[in-house]
Design a protein around this motif. Structure first.
Motif, PDB file in Angstrom:
ATOM      1  N   MET A 240     -12.890  25.541   4.713  1.00  9.94           N
ATOM      2  CA  MET A 240     -13.621  24.609   5.250  1.00  9.94           C
ATOM      3  C   MET A 240     -13.191  23.220   4.898  1.00  9.94           C
ATOM      4  SD  MET A 240     -17.334  26.234   5.408  1.00  9.94           S
ATOM      5  CE  MET A 240     -17.626  27.460   6.081  1.00  9.94           C
ATOM      6  N   VAL A 241     -13.142  22.812   3.814  1.00 14.81           N
ATOM      7  CA  VAL A 241     -12.576  21.418   3.242  1.00 14.81           C
ATOM      8  C   VAL A 241     -11.293  20.987   3.539  1.00 14.81           C
ATOM      9  CG1 VAL A 241     -12.094  20.277   1.191  1.00 14.81           C
ATOM     10  CG2 VAL A 241     -13.951  21.700   0.951  1.00 14.81           C
ATOM     11  N   LEU A 242     -10.223  22.123   3.696  1.00 21.80           N
ATOM     12  CA  LEU A 242      -8.852  21.686   4.019  1.00 21.80           C
ATOM     13  C   LEU A 242      -8.712  21.585   5.753  1.00 21.80           C
ATOM     14  CD1 LEU A 242      -7.012  24.665   1.796  1.00 21.80           C
ATOM     15  CD2 LEU A 242      -6.990  22.157   1.794  1.00 21.80           C
ATOM     16  N   VAL A 243      -9.546  22.601   6.477  1.00 25.63           N
ATOM     17  CA  VAL A 243      -9.624  22.315   7.892  1.00 25.63           C
ATOM     18  C   VAL A 243     -10.388  20.783   8.275  1.00 25.63           C
ATOM     19  CG1 VAL A 243     -10.780  22.824  10.003  1.00 25.63           C
ATOM     20  CG2 VAL A 243      -9.851  24.824   8.540  1.00 25.63           C
ATOM     21  N   ALA A 244     -11.322  20.301   7.564  1.00 22.29           N
ATOM     22  CA  ALA A 244     -12.011  19.212   7.606  1.00 22.29           C
ATOM     23  C   ALA A 244     -11.069  18.030   7.111  1.00 22.29           C
ATOM     24  CB  ALA A 244     -13.199  18.932   6.895  1.00 22.29           C
ATOM     25  N   ALA A 245     -10.204  18.312   6.009  1.00 17.15           N
ATOM     26  CA  ALA A 245      -9.435  17.222   5.672  1.00 17.15           C
ATOM     27  C   ALA A 245      -8.096  17.124   6.651  1.00 17.15           C
ATOM     28  CB  ALA A 245      -8.900  17.587   4.201  1.00 17.15           C
ATOM     29  N   GLY A 246      -7.794  18.183   7.209  1.00 17.71           N
ATOM     30  CA  GLY A 246      -6.582  18.034   8.162  1.00 17.71           C
ATOM     31  C   GLY A 246      -7.264  17.111   9.308  1.00 17.71           C
TER      32      GLY A 246
END
Length: 267
Positions: A240-246
């Motif tokens: 989730m963090v990586l998707v949001a960061a992307g």
């Protein structure tokens, strides 16, 4: 006696194939690093992710944990988290496709790109398809007789473990990762699919808490289901963090341009 103890043929074959496949992956990545050394330096973090991912997959398919998973549901679940969730995340973060394209001659690299842009790759790399393959495969594994068949048949064990790893990789790559994805879905689609996958995975863990596979002791089932739930959540939060960061990284240039245009006197 645990219902899996009679199965002796599956794990040795799985371990041998896994060791050979993981060794090939380790050598291939190292060879690609060497072939691309003339270009800009390759991030050390990506290399570490690759070998850490291989180590996770290796721990789940060969060695003490894999042996314990033959007779213990909690150990089996630890292997599931390592093989189906953590290993795919680490391997995707290693950007193997980018490294491969850097290492290949231009003509071969173009052929690889053509394959990645094909309709089949577009279909298989869509988050919805990947999520169905991943979550759907887990529900089939744990709610049918396939769970026991995995421990009784070497070929079935090999196919199921390969599916768990590849489906996890496919889902993770469709959601996040530094590799260029020619068919990457929108942030809204990826976020929706991720939430749905997390829900399906969590519901399955809760189901197994009270409805374990036949022959699994209640205490072992509860411990394994809790491990699946909480350890799986940790990996899901990272996704989730990586998707949001992307999404944030992709939207910043547009936001900055929009703000610049809105300011008086700014071209």
């Amino acid at each position: 006696m645990h219902p899996h103890e009679h199965a002796a043929a599956g794990p040795p074959l799985l371990a041998v194939v896994a060791v050979l496949a993981l060794a090939a992956g380790a050598v291939a990545y190292a060879a690609a690093l060497r072939a691309s050394r003339a270009r800009s330096p390759w991030p050390v973090g990506r290399t570490l992710c690759w070998y850490a991912g291989l180590a996770c997959a290796g721990a789940a398919t060969a060695g003490p944990l894999a042996d314990a998973a033959r007779t213990g549901f909690t150990a089996h679940m630890a292997g599931h988290v390592l093989l189906g969730m953590l290993a795919p995340l680490l391997l995707v973060l290693a950007a193997p496709v980018t490294l491969l394209l850097r290492a290949l001659p231009p003509a071969r690299a173009r052929r690889v790109v053509a394959v990645l842009r094909s309709p089949v790759a577009r279909w298989g790399g869509h988050p919805v398809v990947a999520a169905v393959l991943d979550a759907g495969g887990l529900w089939v594994l744990y709610t049918t007789g396939l769970f026991h068949l995995v421990h009784a048949s070497a070929p079935v064990a090999l196919v199921v473990h390969a599916h768990v790893l590849l489906a996890g990789w496919l889902l993770t790559a469709s959601l996040v990762g530094p590799d260029s994805h020619p068919h990457r879905a929108s942030f809204r689609v990826r976020a929706t699919v991720l939430v749905a996958f997390v829900a399906a995975h969590s519901v399955l863990a809760k189901w197994l808490y009270t409805h374990p596979p036949a022959g699994v002791a209640a205490a072992d089932a509860r411990a394994g289901a809790q491990l699946m739930y909480y350890a799986g959540d940790a990996v899901d939060v990272a996704l989730m963090v990586l998707v949001a960061a992307g999404w944030y990284a992709a939207s910043r240039p547009r936001d900055a341009l929009a703000h610049g245009r809105a300011r008086p006197g700014v071209a």
